[in-house]
Design a protein around this motif. Sequence first.
Motif, mmCIF file in Angstrom:
data_model
loop_
_atom_site.group_PDB
_atom_site.id
_atom_site.type_symbol
_atom_site.label_atom_id
_atom_site.label_comp_id
_atom_site.label_asym_id
_atom_site.label_seq_id
_atom_site.Cartn_x
_atom_site.Cartn_y
_atom_site.Cartn_z
ATOM 1 N N ILE A 176 37.821 -9.362 9.644
ATOM 2 C CA ILE A 176 39.236 -9.100 9.922
ATOM 3 C C ILE A 176 39.654 -7.804 9.234
ATOM 4 O O ILE A 176 39.326 -7.591 8.069
ATOM 5 C CB ILE A 176 40.097 -10.282 9.422
ATOM 6 C CG1 ILE A 176 39.803 -11.540 10.261
ATOM 7 C CG2 ILE A 176 41.587 -9.952 9.499
ATOM 8 C CD1 ILE A 176 40.553 -12.774 9.822
ATOM 9 N N PRO A 177 40.339 -6.915 9.928
ATOM 10 C CA PRO A 177 40.698 -5.626 9.319
ATOM 11 C C PRO A 177 41.669 -5.776 8.164
ATOM 12 O O PRO A 177 42.488 -6.698 8.163
ATOM 13 C CB PRO A 177 41.356 -4.879 10.488
ATOM 14 C CG PRO A 177 41.876 -5.946 11.402
ATOM 15 C CD PRO A 177 40.859 -7.064 11.296
ATOM 16 N N GLY B 31 39.258 1.378 16.134
ATOM 17 C CA GLY B 31 38.849 0.523 17.247
ATOM 18 C C GLY B 31 38.112 -0.713 16.770
ATOM 19 O O GLY B 31 38.340 -1.823 17.266
ATOM 20 N N MET B 32 37.228 -0.540 15.782
ATOM 21 C CA MET B 32 36.515 -1.696 15.227
ATOM 22 C C MET B 32 37.461 -2.609 14.457
ATOM 23 O O MET B 32 37.316 -3.832 14.487
ATOM 24 C CB MET B 32 35.364 -1.236 14.336
ATOM 25 C CG MET B 32 34.150 -0.749 15.096
ATOM 26 S SD MET B 32 32.684 -0.574 14.049
ATOM 27 C CE MET B 32 33.168 0.824 13.031
ATOM 28 N N PHE B 33 38.430 -2.013 13.756
ATOM 29 C CA PHE B 33 39.432 -2.832 13.069
ATOM 30 C C PHE B 33 40.120 -3.769 14.058
ATOM 31 O O PHE B 33 40.259 -4.966 13.813
ATOM 32 C CB PHE B 33 40.478 -1.938 12.403
ATOM 33 C CG PHE B 33 40.084 -1.428 11.043
ATOM 34 C CD1 PHE B 33 38.792 -1.570 10.566
ATOM 35 C CD2 PHE B 33 41.013 -0.801 10.224
ATOM 36 C CE1 PHE B 33 38.424 -1.110 9.320
ATOM 37 C CE2 PHE B 33 40.658 -0.342 8.971
ATOM 38 C CZ PHE B 33 39.363 -0.491 8.515
ATOM 39 N N MET B 34 40.539 -3.210 15.182
ATOM 40 C CA MET B 34 41.202 -4.033 16.196
ATOM 41 C C MET B 34 40.225 -5.040 16.812
ATOM 42 O O MET B 34 40.582 -6.186 17.097
ATOM 43 C CB MET B 34 41.780 -3.141 17.308
ATOM 44 C CG MET B 34 42.872 -2.168 16.861
ATOM 45 S SD MET B 34 44.302 -2.987 16.130
ATOM 46 C CE MET B 34 44.037 -2.605 14.384
ATOM 47 N N GLY B 35 38.983 -4.611 17.011
ATOM 48 C CA GLY B 35 37.985 -5.478 17.631
ATOM 49 C C GLY B 35 37.573 -6.652 16.764
ATOM 50 O O GLY B 35 37.066 -7.660 17.276
ATOM 51 N N GLY C 56 37.162 -12.650 13.901
ATOM 52 C CA GLY C 56 37.513 -13.175 12.584
ATOM 53 C C GLY C 56 38.274 -14.482 12.690
ATOM 54 O O GLY C 56 38.017 -15.440 11.932
ATOM 55 N N ILE C 57 39.215 -14.551 13.628
ATOM 56 C CA ILE C 57 39.979 -15.783 13.842
ATOM 57 C C ILE C 57 39.060 -16.896 14.342
ATOM 58 O O ILE C 57 39.175 -18.059 13.905
ATOM 59 C CB ILE C 57 41.123 -15.533 14.848
ATOM 60 C CG1 ILE C 57 42.178 -14.596 14.222
ATOM 61 C CG2 ILE C 57 41.774 -16.855 15.273
ATOM 62 C CD1 ILE C 57 43.247 -14.140 15.189
#
Length: 427
Positions: free
Chosen positions: A149-150, A168-172, A177-178
């Motif tokens: 999770i970012p 982009g990876m942060f959003m991805g 993560g959830i």
Amino acid sequence: MIATLFLTFIILLILEAPVSFSLLISTVVSMFFFSDIDLFAIVVKMFRASSNFSLIAVPFFILAGGFMDSGGISRRLVTFASNIIGHIRGGLANASVMAAMFFAGLSGAAAADTAAVGSLLIPAMKRKGYGKDIATSVMATAGSIGIVIPPSIPMIILGVTASISIGGMFMGGIIPGILIGVSLMAVNIIYTKIRKIDPEPRASFREMLRSFADSFLALFTVVIIVGGITAGIFTATEASVIAALYAFIIGFFVYKELSFKDLPHVLVKSALTTGVVVLTIAAAASFGWVLAAEQIPSQIANFLVSLTDNRWILLILINILFLVLGTFLDPSAIIIIVVPIIWPVVQELGVHPIHFGVMAIVNMAVGQCTPPVGVALFVASGISGAKLSDMMGTYLRYLGAMVLVLLFVTFIPALSLWIPELTGYIK
């Protein structure tokens, strides 16, 4: 030369030398005996690897985690999580997962996530009768969500190494993560039902409201970091500085639990952690440089492609490679050594860079809680006092839930690409 490089590296790991020293010493030994290149070239390579601007985010996210822990932010997040879902079957165990997910949005590191939440909830779970095995298993696996999770420190390093969009990876990483959190909660519910562990008393609406108000400023950190990056107000690197400053202001001036006497401890601890991470990055770069000089990356890439031309089978092989390496290597080392090796294969497959990046990070999250080097596992077991041999049966169930999510992320690219598409990182 390569045989000497790997043999020296493996021997040092068996002798329990730090990964960074193992990488560096094996590189020096192999070059000293089998290369005419001046050893000073190693120093140059290490300096270049550790001087990338984007890596500035690493110490600041670590510092932000330190301020949050000492400033009472993590304790408020734990209380809020417990009030929300403590009354559901799984009680404190589920609250541990949710609190870890909240803290993951602040710290960016699995060890910090595990320590901050585990120091509060592992003793509470033990007192409630969960047993050391469940308490340790829950916290070790939930703490690993810290790099999915970012913000995520390994995502920053991966983005720098493979030129993949960090934002982009942060959003991805949000949906995977959830999903990891939900899967761990499902295991909690099953285990607590089998062992007949009662949930916590339901918190009143007033208690929920009070804990939400008390933790609102802490939760707002996630909005600042993710919202600011998504809106293009600042980069991931700049977000780390803002997160550290915000955590200091909230802990010092608002909650007033962070004092001047705490600063030396927080700063020294953050500096030591940063030093370990950056030294590993630098040492891994020199190790990877020797591999590249011997054309090992291209040979491995050609070998993988020769096995099959099926995209999904190759992704499974890459997952297995990451999972095996994750049992004894730090994520920073895996990223800098292995990613340049398999990146050509990934590009040839037509896999989207963000999908690959998130898949790799979820792999490393599994590695963060897998022995013998799983840092989150040993932080959690250090707090609980559990022996690995006594908890392995329980632990494998939680680890299996994470691997199941990894398979979903691998075979359903939309899980990691949907939010980047919505936020404009994929055109």
